[in-house]
Scaffold this motif. Structure first.
Motif, PDB file in Angstrom:
ATOM      1  N   VAL A 346       0.855  -1.195   0.000  1.00  0.00           N
ATOM      2  CA  VAL A 346       0.000   0.000   0.000  1.00  0.00           C
ATOM      3  C   VAL A 346       0.887   1.241   0.000  1.00  0.00           C
ATOM      4  N   SER A 347       0.538   2.211  -0.812  1.00  0.00           N
ATOM      5  CA  SER A 347       1.265   3.483  -0.795  1.00  0.00           C
ATOM      6  C   SER A 347       0.280   4.632  -0.986  1.00  0.00           C
ATOM      7  N   PHE A 348       0.621   5.767  -0.408  1.00  0.00           N
ATOM      8  CA  PHE A 348      -0.214   6.968  -0.542  1.00  0.00           C
ATOM      9  C   PHE A 348       0.692   8.152  -0.829  1.00  0.00           C
ATOM     10  N   LYS A 349       0.241   9.009  -1.746  1.00  0.00           N
ATOM     11  CA  LYS A 349       0.994  10.245  -2.007  1.00  0.00           C
ATOM     12  C   LYS A 349       0.044  11.321  -2.508  1.00  0.00           C
ATOM     13  N   LEU A 350       0.428  12.550  -2.265  1.00  0.00           N
ATOM     14  CA  LEU A 350      -0.297  13.702  -2.808  1.00  0.00           C
ATOM     15  C   LEU A 350       0.565  14.311  -3.899  1.00  0.00           C
ATOM     16  N   ARG A 351       0.057  14.307  -5.110  1.00  0.00           N
ATOM     17  CA  ARG A 351       0.807  14.824  -6.245  1.00  0.00           C
ATOM     18  C   ARG A 351       0.861  16.352  -6.216  1.00  0.00           C
ATOM     19  N   PRO A 352       1.857  16.936  -6.878  1.00  0.00           N
ATOM     20  CA  PRO A 352       1.943  18.401  -6.939  1.00  0.00           C
ATOM     21  C   PRO A 352       0.714  19.053  -7.553  1.00  0.00           C
ATOM     22  N   ASP A 353      -0.006  18.304  -8.428  1.00  0.00           N
ATOM     23  CA  ASP A 353      -1.199  18.887  -9.052  1.00  0.00           C
ATOM     24  C   ASP A 353      -2.429  18.808  -8.156  1.00  0.00           C
ATOM     25  N   GLY A 354      -2.255  18.294  -6.905  1.00  0.00           N
ATOM     26  CA  GLY A 354      -3.357  18.279  -5.953  1.00  0.00           C
ATOM     27  C   GLY A 354      -4.205  17.030  -5.972  1.00  0.00           C
ATOM     28  N   ILE A 355      -3.801  16.007  -6.723  1.00  0.00           N
ATOM     29  CA  ILE A 355      -4.525  14.737  -6.762  1.00  0.00           C
ATOM     30  C   ILE A 355      -3.861  13.743  -5.802  1.00  0.00           C
ATOM     31  N   ALA A 356      -4.676  13.129  -4.956  1.00  0.00           N
ATOM     32  CA  ALA A 356      -4.178  12.107  -4.026  1.00  0.00           C
ATOM     33  C   ALA A 356      -4.249  10.750  -4.708  1.00  0.00           C
ATOM     34  N   VAL A 357      -3.221   9.927  -4.499  1.00  0.00           N
ATOM     35  CA  VAL A 357      -3.157   8.604  -5.124  1.00  0.00           C
ATOM     36  C   VAL A 357      -2.931   7.544  -4.050  1.00  0.00           C
ATOM     37  N   LEU A 358      -3.853   6.601  -3.962  1.00  0.00           N
ATOM     38  CA  LEU A 358      -3.752   5.474  -3.035  1.00  0.00           C
ATOM     39  C   LEU A 358      -3.633   4.200  -3.862  1.00  0.00           C
ATOM     40  N   ALA A 359      -2.465   3.550  -3.799  1.00  0.00           N
ATOM     41  CA  ALA A 359      -2.241   2.294  -4.523  1.00  0.00           C
ATOM     42  C   ALA A 359      -2.341   1.132  -3.545  1.00  0.00           C
TER      43      ALA A 359
END
Length: 555
Positions: A346-359
């Motif tokens: 599991v990984s989580f990050k907030l992209r510079p463009d403001g979209i959150a991504v949960l894999a």
């Protein structure tokens, strides 16, 4: 997919940790059982046993009423709570009601359950355990399953294993209608000489795998004995994928391979001097149990293509980005060595463009839900959430994760399973189907994702991950982006085979809560996007880019 009866309640346990809201005392119906069961488990954990029992007692009074093993499991929990509350007679009544319908736990677990210790003096308890053990000998055990591993099992043992697989599928398999031309009884006769001719246990299990593959179902498989796992599943430390009709290296896990000129984006063209597709169709595909063409493609080219005996070598001809071909030697690693190289989870990050991504790469646990809860404030301050399930091979249906996306109660899948009554067959009535009442669980108003959501899918999105996608689609909560999913889920029946191997047969025909059929088909995304060889070489994730663009633009 829900793997076992114990694991099938994993999402309920997750609700406890995630603070799910309790249902408001609905009537004792099949649809209300999961929500009420959640409440009872919370109270059990708080050691409020009488209160927990009071929640489940109406279901005992109402009877099974189409709730099947869910009711059995609830009655077992009721017996535990009644016993701990000092209500021994009520506890025995609930326990006997559950066991009379086949029970929900093994005889050993029943005998060892500490919560039921106060019932051991009841004259009904020991016969109950003995009856459960007797039932298990007939129904939960297979002929020859206790035969130990041997380099070459006896002919009798080989026939016993084939017969077990044939019989369990004949009575329990959910998808014979998908293969109307398959004569399963004739297939059994055709494979008898093949298992007799197998010169070793390793060859024998390959024959069984090919037999199971005739059913064309991703949840109906044969697994070799532990002592043979490295003979079947040895693989080098790189990952491949079929992209644009080419077999492309998509990941290098073993650092030593980079020094041997391997690069992401290399195209594999030959194995041991043979055209790679010809090799795959002869040596790999016939042994893969798969539900759809895309599922078979993934199993053949992504998972099994370079597999073989650990320690053995395979000669692979690869073409690099400049068009130069080179033959390289890969050594297959043991499963233990592969596990040390494996990444994901599991990984989580907030992209510079403001979209959150949960894999989330698996649903074997609740780590994905925990990661979303831990970052919920970040997500709700973002422009949108992407949930990446492209590499998710399943586990247990993540209702707890869906709960964070829902505003309304969540309905479970529509389920059909084979029904069989001996007396009906004696009258010439063939086995039919039973429909299982879908479960319904409440949304969680205290924890909720408030931004647009996109889910990424691929042909590797499988089993419980497809359950998630189907339920997400029925909720009309957001969009899906990527490729059609594998098209396989369900409740597999596991059983043992001679020599220490095992098998499973899918027993459920599931549809989405809205009736959508995806078994044997797959779930098509809202927006179809696939990687290209060029995007792989450039390190571009065009599927994620398209999903981000859709969330940002609203299109």
């Amino acid at each position: 997919m829900i793997r076992t009866q114990t694991r099938s309640l994993a999402w309920i346990l997750c609700f406890m940790a995630c603070g799910a809201a309790a249902a408001q005392s609905p009537p004792a119906t099949p649809a209300s059982l999961p929500g009420r069961y959640i409440e009872s488990l919370k109270l059990h954990q708080a050691r409020q046993y009488a209160e927990a029992a009071a929640i489940l007692e109406p279901f005992y009074t109402a009877g099974p009423n189409g709730m099947d093993w869910h009711w059995n499991a609830a009655m077992y929990q009721l017996a535990r709570d009644e016993a701990l509350a000092g209500n021994k007679d009520k506890a025995m009544d609930a326990l006997m009601a559950a066991q009379a319908r086949g029970g929900s736990v093994s005889a050993d677990q029943l005998a060892a359950e500490a919560d039921l210790a106060s019932l051991h003096g009841d004259p009904r308890f020991k016969p109950l355990v003995e009856a459960a053990r007797s039932q298990e000998r007939l129904w939960a055990r297979q002929p020859g399953q206790d035969l130990p591993f041997a380099p070459n099992l006896s002919e009798d043992a080989k026939i016993a294993g084939l017969s077990s697989l044939w019989a369990e599928a004949r009575f329990n398999f959910a998808f014979f209608d998908r293969e109307p031309e398959l004569d399963w009884n004739q297939a059994y006769l055709d494979f008898l000489p093949k298992v007799r001719a197998a010169a070793s246990t390793e060859q024998y299990y390959r024959v069984l795998m090919r037999f199971a593959a005739l059913l064309k179902d991703g949840h109906t498989n044969v697994y070799p004995p532990e002592l043979l796992r490295d003979a079947f599943y040895g693989r080098p430390g790189l990952r491949t994928q079929r992209v644009e009709n080419a077999v492309v290296v998509t990941g290098i896990d073993d650092p030593a391979l980079s020094a041997q000129h391997w690069r992401v984006g290399d195209v594999l063209v030959k194995i041991d001097g043979e055209d790679i597709r010809s090799y795959a169709e002869r040596e790999i595909a016939p042994y893969q149990s798969s539900s759809t063409a895309q599922d078979l493609r993934v199993r053949t080219y992504d998972y099994a293509l370079l597999g073989g005996r650990a320690g053995s070598q395979v000669h692979v001809t690869a073409r690099n980005a400049e068009g130069k071909e080179e033959t390289r030697v890969l050594t297959r690693l043991t499963l233990a060595a592969q596990s040390k190289l494996r990444t994901g989870g599991v990984s989580f990050k907030l992209r510079p463009d403001g979209i959150a991504v949960l894999a989330i790469d698996e649903f074997d646990d609740s780590e994905g839900t925990k990661a979303l809860l831990a970052n919920l404030s970040v997500v709700n301050a973002s422009k949108g959430l992407v949930i990446d399930l492209r590499a998710n091979g399943g586990g247990s249906t993540p209702v707890d994760l869906l709960q964070l996306l829902a505003r309304e109660p969540i309905r479970g899948p529509l389920i059909r399973t084979r029904s069989y009554a001996a007396a009906d067959r004696a009258r010439g009535v063939l086995p039919g189907w039973s429909d299982v009442v879908p479960f319904e669980v409440p949304a969680d108003p205290a924890h909720h994702v408030d931004v647009p959501v996109a889910v990424l899918t691929s042909a590797r999105t499988f089993s419980a991950a497809e359950d998630f996608v189907a339920m997400f689609g029925a909720m009309r909560r957001g969009i899906t982006v990527g490729e059609t999913t594998a098209g396989s889920t369900g409740q597999p029946l596991f059983f043992s085979l001679p020599g220490g191997g095992s098998a499973r047969v899918c027993t459920r025909n599931d549809r989405g809560p809205d009736g959508v059929v995806f078994e044997g088909v797959g779930l098509r995304p809202t927006i179809g996007v696939s990687q290209t060889v060029e995007s792989v070489r450039r390190g571009r994730d065009v599927v994620l880019e398209r999903a981000v663009g859709a969330l940002v633009s609203g299109k």
